[in-house]
Design a protein around this motif. Structure first.
Motif, PDB file in Angstrom:
ATOM      1  N   ILE A  48       3.846  -3.831  -2.834  1.00 39.94           N
ATOM      2  CA  ILE A  48       3.560  -3.413  -1.455  1.00 39.94           C
ATOM      3  C   ILE A  48       2.292  -2.553  -1.423  1.00 39.94           C
ATOM      4  O   ILE A  48       1.364  -2.807  -0.650  1.00 39.94           O
ATOM      5  N   TYR A  51      -0.929  -4.580  -2.454  1.00 37.02           N
ATOM      6  CA  TYR A  51      -1.331  -5.542  -1.426  1.00 37.02           C
ATOM      7  C   TYR A  51      -1.996  -4.844  -0.246  1.00 37.02           C
ATOM      8  O   TYR A  51      -3.062  -5.256   0.224  1.00 37.02           O
ATOM      9  N   GLU A  52      -1.370  -3.783   0.235  1.00 32.64           N
ATOM     10  CA  GLU A  52      -1.925  -3.068   1.386  1.00 32.64           C
ATOM     11  C   GLU A  52      -3.303  -2.492   1.058  1.00 32.64           C
ATOM     12  O   GLU A  52      -4.222  -2.553   1.876  1.00 32.64           O
ATOM     13  N   MET A  55      -5.841  -5.343   0.835  1.00 31.95           N
ATOM     14  CA  MET A  55      -6.194  -5.867   2.154  1.00 31.95           C
ATOM     15  C   MET A  55      -7.121  -4.914   2.905  1.00 31.95           C
ATOM     16  O   MET A  55      -7.985  -5.349   3.661  1.00 31.95           O
ATOM     17  N   PHE A 109      -2.761  -8.837  10.817  1.00 30.82           N
ATOM     18  CA  PHE A 109      -3.135  -7.584  10.144  1.00 30.82           C
ATOM     19  C   PHE A 109      -3.281  -6.506  11.208  1.00 30.82           C
ATOM     20  O   PHE A 109      -3.134  -6.780  12.397  1.00 30.82           O
ATOM     21  N   ALA A 111      -1.532  -3.739  11.837  1.00 28.28           N
ATOM     22  CA  ALA A 111      -0.334  -3.195  12.474  1.00 28.28           C
ATOM     23  C   ALA A 111      -0.308  -1.675  12.375  1.00 28.28           C
ATOM     24  O   ALA A 111       0.576  -1.027  12.929  1.00 28.28           O
ATOM     25  N   MET A 113       0.239  -0.148   9.601  1.00 31.79           N
ATOM     26  CA  MET A 113       1.316   0.161   8.658  1.00 31.79           C
ATOM     27  C   MET A 113       0.830   0.242   7.218  1.00 31.79           C
ATOM     28  O   MET A 113       1.586   0.599   6.321  1.00 31.79           O
ATOM     29  N   GLY A 114      -0.431  -0.101   6.988  1.00 33.11           N
ATOM     30  CA  GLY A 114      -0.948  -0.196   5.626  1.00 33.11           C
ATOM     31  C   GLY A 114      -0.863   1.103   4.842  1.00 33.11           C
ATOM     32  O   GLY A 114      -0.129   1.192   3.853  1.00 33.11           O
ATOM     33  N   ASN A 117       2.645   2.530   4.535  1.00 31.23           N
ATOM     34  CA  ASN A 117       3.428   1.750   3.555  1.00 31.23           C
ATOM     35  C   ASN A 117       3.077   2.143   2.122  1.00 31.23           C
ATOM     36  O   ASN A 117       3.937   2.197   1.256  1.00 31.23           O
ATOM     37  N   LYS A 120       4.581   5.601   1.406  1.00 29.25           N
ATOM     38  CA  LYS A 120       6.038   5.501   1.315  1.00 29.25           C
ATOM     39  C   LYS A 120       6.491   4.956  -0.039  1.00 29.25           C
ATOM     40  O   LYS A 120       7.543   5.324  -0.550  1.00 29.25           O
TER      41      LYS A 120
END
Lengths: 147, 119
Positions: A48, A51-52, A55, A109, A111, A113-114, A117, A120
């Protein structure tokens, strides 16, 4: 502190704007961790975060690198890019806040949330950025505790 | 007794899904389902062996599916990705399917087949 010889490391290059290859470095990181038998829950968190972070470079920077390390204690992911940087980090960390373009949002994309996330799913997370220069993320996920 | 997981092939057959690639992987059992078009949401909440229902058809969905070990991706509203995305999915072993149904209808029908989505 682990000695140098206990540390596996690999560097990945990321090209800004390359949505075709985007995510491939994260997939490779996941495969490496799977190959050395890392716990599935830890791999889930690394995947997670990686990836974030990957991106973000693809979406907002010209290019960047992921410096991936594994030692017996922890997994490190340092992502450094050359790009626009982040004007207000505190705002960027707020869930739902995004500076993504309409086109990126249509692709699912942006959102907002990157970064939340990534935080977290990390045990330690630091972010530094210089506007007009670039951004650096330092992510550590410990191997001996499940978050 | 544990109930046997429904396979992608069974779901494809029951719901008249068109298989775009990965036909050799359709015997894989489906663990659950996740419906979303936001990639950060899917990365955070989809689970291994889930079927992923989405209207996103660009190639980055393949990376997300690989990272999450998704059993397969079903596009809704009859949407179909370009050849490059299909080739990438084929190379990565991710089955891609498409349905003429909407996301709501398709998710409901998959649920009726016994594919649930509790997190």
């Amino acid at each position: 502190m682990a000695s140098q010889k206990d540390t596996f490391q690999q560097k990945f290059k990321i090209k800004g704007g390359d949505f075709i290859k985007a995510g491939e470095s994260s997939c490779e990181i996941r495969n490496i961790l799977k190959g050395i038998g890392i716990d599935a829950e830890i791999i889930r968190r690394v995947a997670i975060a990686a990836y974030e972070a990957e991106m973000n470079v693809v979406m907002y920077a010209q290019h960047g690198t992921i410096h991936f390390t594994v030692n017996p204690q922890e997994i490190g992911i340092i992502v450094e890019d050359r790009g626009q940087g982040i004007v207000d980090i505190e705002r960027a960390m707020q869930p739902g806040y995004s500076t993504a373009t309409e086109e990126m949002r249509e692709m699912g994309f942006g959102a907002g949330m990157g970064l939340p996330n990534i935080k977290k799913n990390s045990d330690t997370f630091t972010i530094t950025s210089k506007v007009g220069k670039g951004t650096k993320l330092e992510i550590v996920i410990k191997l001996n505790n499940t978050k | 007794m544990t109930s046997k997981k429904i396979t992608l092939a069974q779901a494809a057959d029951a719901l008249h899904l068109k298989v775009l690639c990965g036909s050799e992987k359709l015997t894989r059992g489906i663990g659950g389902g996740y419906t979303s078009d936001l990639l950060s949401d899917v990365i955070a909440h989809a689970k291994k062996d889930d079927i992923w229902i989405t209207l996103q058809i660009h190639s980055n969905i393949v990376a997300v599916a690989v990272l999450k070990e998704i059993a397969g991706v079903i596009f809704v509203n009859g949407r179909e990705p370009d050849d490059e995305t299909v080739k990438k999915a084929q190379d990565e072993g991710i089955p891609l399917l498409t349905s003429t149904l909407t996301a709501y209808e398709l998710s409901g029908k998959l649920y009726e087949l016994g594919i649930h989505g509790q997190r």
